[in-house]
Design a protein around this motif. Structure first.
Motif, PDB file in Angstrom:
ATOM      1  N   SER A 116       1.099   1.859  -3.928  1.00  0.00           N
ATOM      2  CA  SER A 116      -0.119   1.885  -4.742  1.00  0.00           C
ATOM      3  C   SER A 116      -1.251   2.560  -3.976  1.00  0.00           C
ATOM      4  O   SER A 116      -1.761   1.981  -3.016  1.00  0.00           O
ATOM      5  CB  SER A 116      -0.534   0.465  -5.138  1.00  0.00           C
ATOM      6  N   ARG A 129      -3.846   0.981  -1.159  1.00  0.00           N
ATOM      7  CA  ARG A 129      -4.003   1.623   0.144  1.00  0.00           C
ATOM      8  C   ARG A 129      -5.476   1.867   0.459  1.00  0.00           C
ATOM      9  O   ARG A 129      -5.942   1.565   1.558  1.00  0.00           O
ATOM     10  CB  ARG A 129      -3.241   2.956   0.169  1.00  0.00           C
ATOM     11  N   ARG A 130      -6.196   2.423  -0.496  1.00  0.00           N
ATOM     12  CA  ARG A 130      -7.615   2.700  -0.264  1.00  0.00           C
ATOM     13  C   ARG A 130      -8.379   1.419   0.029  1.00  0.00           C
ATOM     14  O   ARG A 130      -9.224   1.371   0.941  1.00  0.00           O
ATOM     15  CB  ARG A 130      -8.221   3.413  -1.471  1.00  0.00           C
ATOM     16  N   GLU A 131      -8.116   0.364  -0.741  1.00  0.00           N
ATOM     17  CA  GLU A 131      -8.819  -0.891  -0.547  1.00  0.00           C
ATOM     18  C   GLU A 131      -8.429  -1.565   0.778  1.00  0.00           C
ATOM     19  O   GLU A 131      -9.271  -2.160   1.454  1.00  0.00           O
ATOM     20  CB  GLU A 131      -8.543  -1.843  -1.717  1.00  0.00           C
ATOM     21  N   SER A 173       0.817  -1.216   0.000  1.00  0.00           N
ATOM     22  CA  SER A 173       0.000   0.000   0.000  1.00  0.00           C
ATOM     23  C   SER A 173       0.850   1.264   0.000  1.00  0.00           C
ATOM     24  O   SER A 173       0.345   2.354  -0.263  1.00  0.00           O
ATOM     25  CB  SER A 173      -0.938  -0.001   1.210  1.00  0.00           C
ATOM     26  N   TRP A 197      -4.283   2.816  -4.842  1.00  0.00           N
ATOM     27  CA  TRP A 197      -5.488   1.979  -4.935  1.00  0.00           C
ATOM     28  C   TRP A 197      -5.450   0.867  -3.889  1.00  0.00           C
ATOM     29  O   TRP A 197      -6.445   0.625  -3.191  1.00  0.00           O
ATOM     30  CB  TRP A 197      -5.603   1.360  -6.322  1.00  0.00           C
TER      31      TRP A 197
END
Length: 356
Positions: free
Chosen positions: A177, A181-183, A174, A179
């Motif tokens: 990336s 991290r958000r997920e 994360s 994305w």
């Protein structure tokens, strides 16, 4: 007197027991101070005994010693871990330093740093969120098919592996990336039982604390896996450690199964209705202190007085039970034992569960 009771007809009336609410509020004002002289010995003693048990489970000279060590480790590390619930409710200045010491000694080694529960748990206490699809800690399990109960327990059994992967793999990824991290934050950073719940990115001071805790958990996880890979930690000792963490998670999942009646299908409930959908398992039974320690045997009462520390809940319960008596709304959330609650949940699921 604790007893089994059917609250369905009471819930349907959509009411608020104002006398009960007022009395609970008065007791909150009287018993809202957490006592360091109780928290520190209880937590540190539980952690110490738990880790001694873990040592003998991992290195005992016989299976008898290993099994005895494992039983001690599960019991006492489980108790120490459940102070995470107190951390989410206590005022920091009541027991200074407790949150960080807990994370260092138990939260990170057991792969459940307190950010996984902080902030989101209080949403479970929100009058407008409790029991709805926005509640991270609610599923209408009593209305679901029995296979969902099996799945619910299987998730906990695999929890130690899942948390290890989350911190050893997803945390480093994360960093590179946005994305991922958000997920990772949205889907894999909360002790939640609601699969549709999505967590927002942390902000402010909590974001700083989150990063410190997550970094610690990530370094711990990577360090443990590296030590196993190069032979510093024997594989069988590592598997015992994972098994004990998983067993504590399973025990907590059993407690979660009976923390509520799980009969609400998305409606906004009054405070009294939330209380009646929740469960106390008070004395005279003694086993509740083992499977629901640190005040969690008074889970319904906790929903009435969420800021009251665990050590004051027995006295608050005694006063409310004495004042309102048998047959009162307060009495209706009191149940005698774990066995009867599990039987009720399974029977409800078998007879009326819906497809999911």
């Amino acid at each position: 007197m604790a007893r089994m009771t059917d609250v369905t007809s009471t819930k349907a009336k959509a009411f608020e027991d104002n006398d009960l609410i007022r009395e609970a509020a008065a007791l909150t004002r009287e018993f809202s101070i957490a006592k360091p002289g109780i928290y520190w010995p209880d937590f540190l003693g539980s952690a110490l005994v738990g880790y001694i048990g873990l040592y003998f489970a991992m290195s005992g000279s016989s299976l008898v010693i290993q099994f005895a060590g494992a039983a001690i480790a599960i019991t006492f590390l489980y108790r120490a871990a459940l102070f995470i619930h107190e951390i989410t409710h206590m005022k920091r200045d009541h027991v200074p330093g407790f949150r960080w010491v807990w994370n260092f000694l138990v939260g990170i080694p057991m792969l459940i740093p307190s950010f996984t529960y902080e902030d989101t748990h209080n949403q479970h206490h929100s009058k407008m969120r409790y029991g709805t699809d926005r509640d991270p800690e609610y599923l209408p399990l009593a209305l679901m098919k029995p296979h969902m109960l099996v799945f619910f327990m299987a998730v906990a059994a695999l929890g130690s592996i899942g948390f290890l992967f989350r911190f050893a793999v997803l945390s480093p990824l994360s960093l590179i990336s946005p994305w991922i991290r958000r997920e990772t934050v949205a889907r894999f950073s909360t002790l939640s039982i609601n699969p549709s719940y999505r967590r927002a990115l942390p902000e402010g001071e909590f974001r700083r604390d989150w990063i410190i805790m997550e970094t610690g958990a990530s370094l711990w996880s990577i360090g443990v896996l590296t030590a196993v890979a190069i032979g510093w930690i024997p594989l069988n000792a590592f598997l015992i450690y994972l098994t004990i963490v998983a067993a504590a998670l399973v025990l907590n999942q059993v407690r979660t199964l009976v923390a509520h009646l799980w009969e609400n299908d998305g409606e906004v409930l009054s405070v009294t209705e939330q209380y009646l959908d929740s469960v106390n398992v008070p004395p005279p039974g003694i086993m509740g202190e083992f499977w629901a320690p640190v005040g969690l045997r008074y889970h319904a009462l906790h929903h009435l007085v969420p800021s009251v520390p665990y050590h004051a809940l027995p006295e608050v319960h005694r006063r409310l039970a004495s004042k309102f008596g048998d047959g009162s709304n307060y009495d209706k959330a009191n149940y005698p034992n774990l066995r009867g609650l599990l039987a009720r949940l399974v029977a409800s699921s078998v007879s009326g569960g819906k497809s999911s």
